[in-house]
Design a protein around this motif. Structure first.
Motif, PDB file in Angstrom:
ATOM      1  N   VAL A  97       0.871  -1.168   0.000  1.00  0.00           N
ATOM      2  CA  VAL A  97       0.000   0.000   0.000  1.00  0.00           C
ATOM      3  C   VAL A  97       0.909   1.219   0.000  1.00  0.00           C
ATOM      4  O   VAL A  97       1.803   1.337   0.844  1.00  0.00           O
ATOM      5  CB  VAL A  97      -0.929   0.014   1.237  1.00  0.00           C
ATOM      6  N   PHE A  98       0.709   2.116  -0.970  1.00  0.00           N
ATOM      7  CA  PHE A  98       1.535   3.310  -1.082  1.00  0.00           C
ATOM      8  C   PHE A  98       1.555   4.061   0.243  1.00  0.00           C
ATOM      9  O   PHE A  98       0.501   4.357   0.802  1.00  0.00           O
ATOM     10  CB  PHE A  98       1.017   4.214  -2.203  1.00  0.00           C
ATOM     11  N   GLY A  99       2.742   4.320   0.740  1.00  0.00           N
ATOM     12  CA  GLY A  99       2.900   5.057   1.983  1.00  0.00           C
ATOM     13  C   GLY A  99       3.360   4.195   3.146  1.00  0.00           C
ATOM     14  O   GLY A  99       3.865   4.710   4.130  1.00  0.00           O
ATOM     15  N   GLU A 100       3.205   2.861   3.047  1.00  0.00           N
ATOM     16  CA  GLU A 100       3.618   2.026   4.174  1.00  0.00           C
ATOM     17  C   GLU A 100       5.141   1.907   4.221  1.00  0.00           C
ATOM     18  O   GLU A 100       5.827   2.110   3.217  1.00  0.00           O
ATOM     19  CB  GLU A 100       2.955   0.651   4.121  1.00  0.00           C
ATOM     20  N   ASP A 101       5.652   1.582   5.374  1.00  0.00           N
ATOM     21  CA  ASP A 101       7.094   1.449   5.591  1.00  0.00           C
ATOM     22  C   ASP A 101       7.605   0.230   4.832  1.00  0.00           C
ATOM     23  O   ASP A 101       7.168  -0.894   5.067  1.00  0.00           O
ATOM     24  CB  ASP A 101       7.363   1.308   7.085  1.00  0.00           C
ATOM     25  N   LEU A 102       8.546   0.426   3.936  1.00  0.00           N
ATOM     26  CA  LEU A 102       9.047  -0.654   3.084  1.00  0.00           C
ATOM     27  C   LEU A 102       9.857  -1.692   3.851  1.00  0.00           C
ATOM     28  O   LEU A 102      10.040  -2.807   3.364  1.00  0.00           O
ATOM     29  CB  LEU A 102       9.890  -0.079   1.945  1.00  0.00           C
ATOM     30  N   ASP A 103      10.343  -1.359   5.037  1.00  0.00           N
ATOM     31  CA  ASP A 103      11.105  -2.312   5.836  1.00  0.00           C
ATOM     32  C   ASP A 103      10.207  -3.306   6.571  1.00  0.00           C
ATOM     33  O   ASP A 103      10.672  -4.337   7.038  1.00  0.00           O
ATOM     34  CB  ASP A 103      11.972  -1.585   6.872  1.00  0.00           C
ATOM     35  N   ASN A 104       8.949  -2.984   6.700  1.00  0.00           N
ATOM     36  CA  ASN A 104       8.015  -3.807   7.461  1.00  0.00           C
ATOM     37  C   ASN A 104       7.264  -4.785   6.559  1.00  0.00           C
ATOM     38  O   ASN A 104       7.169  -4.589   5.352  1.00  0.00           O
ATOM     39  CB  ASN A 104       6.996  -2.929   8.182  1.00  0.00           C
ATOM     40  N   ASP A 105       6.719  -5.829   7.182  1.00  0.00           N
ATOM     41  CA  ASP A 105       5.831  -6.773   6.503  1.00  0.00           C
ATOM     42  C   ASP A 105       4.441  -6.587   7.077  1.00  0.00           C
ATOM     43  O   ASP A 105       4.279  -6.411   8.289  1.00  0.00           O
ATOM     44  CB  ASP A 105       6.301  -8.213   6.753  1.00  0.00           C
ATOM     45  N   TYR A 106       3.425  -6.646   6.204  1.00  0.00           N
ATOM     46  CA  TYR A 106       2.051  -6.371   6.625  1.00  0.00           C
ATOM     47  C   TYR A 106       1.126  -7.512   6.234  1.00  0.00           C
ATOM     48  O   TYR A 106       1.189  -8.020   5.114  1.00  0.00           O
ATOM     49  CB  TYR A 106       1.529  -5.088   5.957  1.00  0.00           C
ATOM     50  N   TRP A 107       0.240  -7.860   7.158  1.00  0.00           N
ATOM     51  CA  TRP A 107      -0.878  -8.746   6.877  1.00  0.00           C
ATOM     52  C   TRP A 107      -2.116  -7.947   7.262  1.00  0.00           C
ATOM     53  O   TRP A 107      -2.309  -7.600   8.415  1.00  0.00           O
ATOM     54  CB  TRP A 107      -0.794 -10.031   7.710  1.00  0.00           C
ATOM     55  N   ARG A 108      -2.929  -7.623   6.279  1.00  0.00           N
ATOM     56  CA  ARG A 108      -4.101  -6.766   6.508  1.00  0.00           C
ATOM     57  C   ARG A 108      -5.360  -7.623   6.570  1.00  0.00           C
ATOM     58  O   ARG A 108      -5.682  -8.327   5.621  1.00  0.00           O
ATOM     59  CB  ARG A 108      -4.206  -5.726   5.400  1.00  0.00           C
ATOM     60  N   PHE A 109      -6.031  -7.538   7.700  1.00  0.00           N
ATOM     61  CA  PHE A 109      -7.304  -8.218   7.917  1.00  0.00           C
ATOM     62  C   PHE A 109      -8.360  -7.145   8.174  1.00  0.00           C
ATOM     63  O   PHE A 109      -8.023  -6.004   8.478  1.00  0.00           O
ATOM     64  CB  PHE A 109      -7.203  -9.164   9.125  1.00  0.00           C
ATOM     65  N   PRO A 110      -9.648  -7.482   8.052  1.00  0.00           N
ATOM     66  CA  PRO A 110     -10.685  -6.459   8.254  1.00  0.00           C
ATOM     67  C   PRO A 110     -10.613  -5.762   9.616  1.00  0.00           C
ATOM     68  O   PRO A 110     -10.859  -4.564   9.703  1.00  0.00           O
ATOM     69  CB  PRO A 110     -11.996  -7.246   8.111  1.00  0.00           C
ATOM     70  N   LYS A 111     -10.237  -6.484  10.685  1.00  0.00           N
ATOM     71  CA  LYS A 111     -10.257  -5.874  12.014  1.00  0.00           C
ATOM     72  C   LYS A 111      -8.881  -5.621  12.622  1.00  0.00           C
ATOM     73  O   LYS A 111      -8.789  -5.088  13.725  1.00  0.00           O
ATOM     74  CB  LYS A 111     -11.072  -6.745  12.971  1.00  0.00           C
ATOM     75  N   VAL A 112      -7.805  -6.002  11.927  1.00  0.00           N
ATOM     76  CA  VAL A 112      -6.458  -5.777  12.465  1.00  0.00           C
ATOM     77  C   VAL A 112      -5.441  -5.812  11.329  1.00  0.00           C
ATOM     78  O   VAL A 112      -5.607  -6.545  10.359  1.00  0.00           O
ATOM     79  CB  VAL A 112      -6.087  -6.823  13.544  1.00  0.00           C
ATOM     80  N   VAL A 113      -4.420  -4.987  11.465  1.00  0.00           N
ATOM     81  CA  VAL A 113      -3.257  -5.052  10.577  1.00  0.00           C
ATOM     82  C   VAL A 113      -2.112  -5.588  11.437  1.00  0.00           C
ATOM     83  O   VAL A 113      -1.793  -5.003  12.478  1.00  0.00           O
ATOM     84  CB  VAL A 113      -2.899  -3.677   9.986  1.00  0.00           C
ATOM     85  N   ILE A 114      -1.541  -6.702  11.008  1.00  0.00           N
ATOM     86  CA  ILE A 114      -0.434  -7.315  11.733  1.00  0.00           C
ATOM     87  C   ILE A 114       0.842  -6.965  10.989  1.00  0.00           C
ATOM     88  O   ILE A 114       0.955  -7.198   9.786  1.00  0.00           O
ATOM     89  CB  ILE A 114      -0.627  -8.837  11.839  1.00  0.00           C
ATOM     90  N   THR A 115       1.786  -6.381  11.720  1.00  0.00           N
ATOM     91  CA  THR A 115       3.014  -5.867  11.114  1.00  0.00           C
ATOM     92  C   THR A 115       4.232  -6.461  11.803  1.00  0.00           C
ATOM     93  O   THR A 115       4.271  -6.530  13.029  1.00  0.00           O
ATOM     94  CB  THR A 115       3.075  -4.332  11.258  1.00  0.00           C
ATOM     95  N   VAL A 116       5.201  -6.873  11.017  1.00  0.00           N
ATOM     96  CA  VAL A 116       6.518  -7.219  11.549  1.00  0.00           C
ATOM     97  C   VAL A 116       7.410  -6.023  11.264  1.00  0.00           C
ATOM     98  O   VAL A 116       7.589  -5.632  10.106  1.00  0.00           O
ATOM     99  CB  VAL A 116       7.081  -8.496  10.887  1.00  0.00           C
ATOM    100  N   ALA A 117       7.930  -5.432  12.337  1.00  0.00           N
ATOM    101  CA  ALA A 117       8.745  -4.218  12.229  1.00  0.00           C
ATOM    102  C   ALA A 117      10.149  -4.488  12.768  1.00  0.00           C
ATOM    103  O   ALA A 117      10.348  -4.534  13.982  1.00  0.00           O
ATOM    104  CB  ALA A 117       8.083  -3.082  13.008  1.00  0.00           C
ATOM    105  N   PRO A 118      11.124  -4.690  11.860  1.00  0.00           N
ATOM    106  CA  PRO A 118      12.494  -4.921  12.323  1.00  0.00           C
ATOM    107  C   PRO A 118      13.192  -3.621  12.713  1.00  0.00           C
ATOM    108  O   PRO A 118      13.020  -2.594  12.065  1.00  0.00           O
ATOM    109  CB  PRO A 118      13.166  -5.552  11.095  1.00  0.00           C
ATOM    110  N   HIS A 119      13.952  -3.675  13.797  1.00  0.00           N
ATOM    111  CA  HIS A 119      14.760  -2.548  14.266  1.00  0.00           C
ATOM    112  C   HIS A 119      16.178  -3.058  14.474  1.00  0.00           C
ATOM    113  O   HIS A 119      16.438  -4.252  14.331  1.00  0.00           O
ATOM    114  CB  HIS A 119      14.183  -1.989  15.571  1.00  0.00           C
ATOM    115  N   ASP A 120      17.110  -2.201  14.816  1.00  0.00           N
ATOM    116  CA  ASP A 120      18.503  -2.619  14.981  1.00  0.00           C
ATOM    117  C   ASP A 120      18.675  -3.674  16.072  1.00  0.00           C
ATOM    118  O   ASP A 120      19.392  -4.647  15.883  1.00  0.00           O
ATOM    119  CB  ASP A 120      19.400  -1.417  15.302  1.00  0.00           C
ATOM    120  N   ASP A 121      18.043  -3.475  17.234  1.00  0.00           N
ATOM    121  CA  ASP A 121      18.256  -4.350  18.389  1.00  0.00           C
ATOM    122  C   ASP A 121      17.065  -5.235  18.739  1.00  0.00           C
ATOM    123  O   ASP A 121      17.124  -5.984  19.711  1.00  0.00           O
ATOM    124  CB  ASP A 121      18.601  -3.511  19.625  1.00  0.00           C
ATOM    125  N   PHE A 122      15.983  -5.126  17.998  1.00  0.00           N
ATOM    126  CA  PHE A 122      14.795  -5.922  18.310  1.00  0.00           C
ATOM    127  C   PHE A 122      13.883  -6.001  17.092  1.00  0.00           C
ATOM    128  O   PHE A 122      14.049  -5.260  16.123  1.00  0.00           O
ATOM    129  CB  PHE A 122      14.041  -5.341  19.515  1.00  0.00           C
TER     130      PHE A 122
END
Length: 182
Positions: free
Chosen positions: A121-146
């Motif tokens: 989706v245009f505008g989302e963070d390219l480093d993250n992974d998204y699973w979009r459901f009707p009632k929740v968006v589940i995101t994996v967000a990698p950072h340097d230490d976690f």
């Protein structure tokens, strides 16, 4: 870096099937569904939860909305997102290769549990992974230490995506404006 890939997949599955209302009442209900507990019940910014994930800091931070109109409309604290540590480094800093490998493992495991990653989706963070459901968006967000597993209110995610799209579209305008002033 210590990660709980199976625990993250279990939480993602629970979140994808949970009956989200995105009000503060969801905190206790989600704790019951996941067998977590409320550690700190801060009302203003949102509580901290103790998770049962096998990581150095088994915590989840619940972020209540800061938008005044949303708080007034629902009468209670609306939830924007829940940020869950599913991998963290403790005392030692992980290498980029270690972080990337864990991120890849987590993405693959969640794809088995939830299906393929959602289309970009245009505008989302390219480093993250998204699973979009009707009632929740589940995101994996990698950072340097976690690595975080974020459970996001779809309404709030739309705001984030729109903000990201605006940032992208207007990113080069500042340089052009500076050149025009000369």
């Amino acid at each position: 870096m210590k990660a709980d890939i199976d625990g993250a997949a279990r939480i993602a599955r629970i979140a994808s099937e949970f009956g989200w209302t995105w009000t503060d009442r969801d905190v206790a209900r989600f704790c019951e569904a996941t067998q977590w507990s409320i550690v700190d019940g801060v009302r203003g910014s949102g509580p901290t939860l103790q998770t049962n994930l096998d990581v150095h800091q088994p915590r989840c931070h619940v972020v209540f909305t800061r938008r005044f109109m949303d708080r007034q409309a629902g009468g209670g604290g609306g939830i924007d997102e829940m940020r869950i540590y599913v991998a963290d480094s403790g005392q030692t800093k992980p290498t980029k290769a270690q972080s990337a490998a864990l991120h890849h493992q987590l993405r693959e495991r969640l794809a088995k549990e939830l299906g393929p990653v959602s289309e970009y989706v245009f505008g989302e963070d390219l480093d993250n992974d998204y699973w979009r459901f009707p009632k929740v968006v589940i995101t994996v967000a990698p950072h340097d230490d976690f690595i975080q597993l974020d459970l996001v209110n779809p309404r709030y995610q739309r705001c984030l995506d729109e903000e990201g799209a605006r940032d992208f579209m207007y990113d080069g305008d500042e340089e052009e404006d500076d050149e025009d002033e000369d």
